[in-house]
Design an enzyme around this catalytic site. Sequence first.
Site, mmCIF file in Angstrom:
data_model
loop_
_atom_site.group_PDB
_atom_site.id
_atom_site.type_symbol
_atom_site.label_atom_id
_atom_site.label_comp_id
_atom_site.label_asym_id
_atom_site.label_seq_id
_atom_site.Cartn_x
_atom_site.Cartn_y
_atom_site.Cartn_z
ATOM 1 N N SER A 265 10.428 -5.855 11.040
ATOM 2 C CA SER A 265 9.593 -5.431 9.918
ATOM 3 C C SER A 265 8.529 -4.461 10.409
ATOM 4 C CB SER A 265 8.929 -6.644 9.269
ATOM 5 O OG SER A 265 7.894 -7.126 10.105
ATOM 6 N N LYS A 266 7.854 -3.835 9.454
ATOM 7 C CA LYS A 266 6.918 -2.799 9.855
ATOM 8 C C LYS A 266 5.765 -3.320 10.703
ATOM 9 C CE LYS A 266 4.383 -2.628 5.427
ATOM 10 N NZ LYS A 266 4.051 -1.696 4.327
ATOM 11 N N ARG A 267 5.427 -4.572 10.520
ATOM 12 C CA ARG A 267 4.340 -5.163 11.306
ATOM 13 C C ARG A 267 4.709 -5.286 12.789
ATOM 14 N NH1 ARG A 267 -0.036 -4.382 9.363
ATOM 15 N NH2 ARG A 267 -0.173 -4.614 7.123
ATOM 16 N N ASP A 268 6.005 -5.324 13.046
ATOM 17 C CA ASP A 268 6.439 -5.517 14.429
ATOM 18 C C ASP A 268 6.097 -4.342 15.325
ATOM 19 O OD1 ASP A 268 7.509 -8.028 13.870
ATOM 20 O OD2 ASP A 268 9.363 -7.139 13.127
ATOM 21 N N PHE A 277 9.504 3.095 12.942
ATOM 22 C CA PHE A 277 9.757 4.097 11.913
ATOM 23 C C PHE A 277 10.189 5.389 12.591
ATOM 24 C CE2 PHE A 277 6.714 1.253 9.830
ATOM 25 C CZ PHE A 277 7.444 0.965 8.678
#
Length: 513
Positions: A265-268, A277
């Site tokens: 996920s983006k938090r990772d 990304f």
Amino acid sequence: MSQKIRVRFAPSPTGPLHIGGVRTALYNYLFAKKHNGVFCLRIEDTDQARYVAGAEDYIKETLGWLGLVPDEGPGYGGDFGPYRQSERKDIYLKYAQELLKRGKAYYAFDTPEELDARRKMEAERGNHSFKYDAHSRKEMKNSLTLSEEEVQKRISAGEPYVIRLLVPENDTVTFEDLVRGQVTFETSELDDKVLIKADGMPTYHMANIVDDHLMEISHVIRGEEWLPSTGHHVLLYKAFGWGDSIPHFAHLPLILKPNGKGKLSKRDGAKFGIPVFPLDWKGEGEDDHYPGFREYGFLPEAVINFLAFLGWNPGTDEELFSLDQLCQVFSLDKIHKGGARFDYEKARWYNQQYIQRTDDGKLASLVRPIVEAKGFSPDDGFLTKVCGLLKERCQVLPDFWENGFWFFDEVKEYDTDNVKKRWTPELKGHFEKLIARLAEAETFETPELESMVKAFINDNGLKMGQVLPLLRIALAGTMKGPGVFETMEVFGKEETLKRLKKALAAFDDIAEA
RNA sequence: GGCCCGUUCGUCUAGGGGUCAGGACGCCACCCUUUCACGGUGGAGACACGGGUUCGAUUCCCGUACGGGCUACCA
């Protein structure tokens, strides 16, 4: 497969495109190209609340950077547009009416609040799986329980409503997934999905089926998170009477966090110190900022290659493939079924491989912004040669600066430990003589420099180890780096002599300190 | 909880009824090298478990365990 291959990549513009989404786009692209098919981009912007400005441009820029250019899509042309679902609202409404008419869907007036309350109540009674389904719909407010007049009255009074799919009872839905084989669902497990929301927009399920049908999509290649709702999708095709032209499905394994706990996920990104990304993303808020592979110094070819191999392989030991080569060898049946952890070290290795294979001049143009950001503007010829010397010790573009900053600026710090260990006063005379000898060199190229310096060492009864390391430190300040003679050549006579002279003075100071 | 999907070295994976279970990343050693790296050679390192089926299962079947996904008027 005699039918025309048409696939779509259908991201939702709710923020930056996640690297898992990029892989989905890649697999779609590869499959399309492999079969001389068409790769469409469709923007699934049916959720007005989650719409993020700039996300569509981000998606297009990403695809452009990677070379995954759509054949059809918003801004790309094509005969099946519009390719933004928000611009197709009327189409979905029309098809929803069709479903209503066929008795495959119904109106429902239960508000989200009422449904939440009901779920909560059920949960308190120990039922954690309340569904709007064949059982519960009988006790809800919908066109199945209400009289026709009542329904008409509510609608004309402007009361909000949704349209739901009427899932048939006691049936079995089966489809053949190209990655997983046969997958089966009992319709008793499926809920009556909302097709048209109260705001008049379709849900994913509705829009996806109508568009895939209208756009003549032959293969739906998407993430595994869609597997559970594919039962609904098959039901929808049948409800429309499109049972004979259901596309083939291929559900891709998920990309997992580096520690394997859940999907990436983006938090990772922040958690593991890695990019998740493709490109930098700067959103509205302070914390809505995520770094991308491009800005980390990755080459698009490397990202493509790395992503392609996360869950797929060609069945050979080969693992360096260009996009064109991947298009030739790609096939869905070689997709691995299990989820793949995101292995950042492997991504760096791929990038290193591509850096080594990239032309020095091209590298120079990629490295230039990094060097200029540090305040230096070397000329192209010099920068190109420096990149040539440095490239086999760089994994990402910023490594060129980390490993070679001293090419651009005078040496400010010498490796004092090594100077102290190696520098002796008696060496000074030899170095002065060597400098004089170099000053007279006619050519300043690697082979000549090498034989000249080695001859000098021999003639003066010195050892390589007494001279070369110090020469290197004099030029670079550090023990690490490309060959001394190559470095001298790139610097040229003037700069080389300048650095040598400056170092001689500095070495005395360091040795005495 | 329910449903769906999955499980081969630490990681990405090949393979498939009888293999020394192969490759890559990472790790270690050695070689090359005045350094760092590149490159080369070698090494440690895996079939989740239990039942079947079979002459023989890592491979086929069934369970179990573990992991993941979904379970919204989000996609």
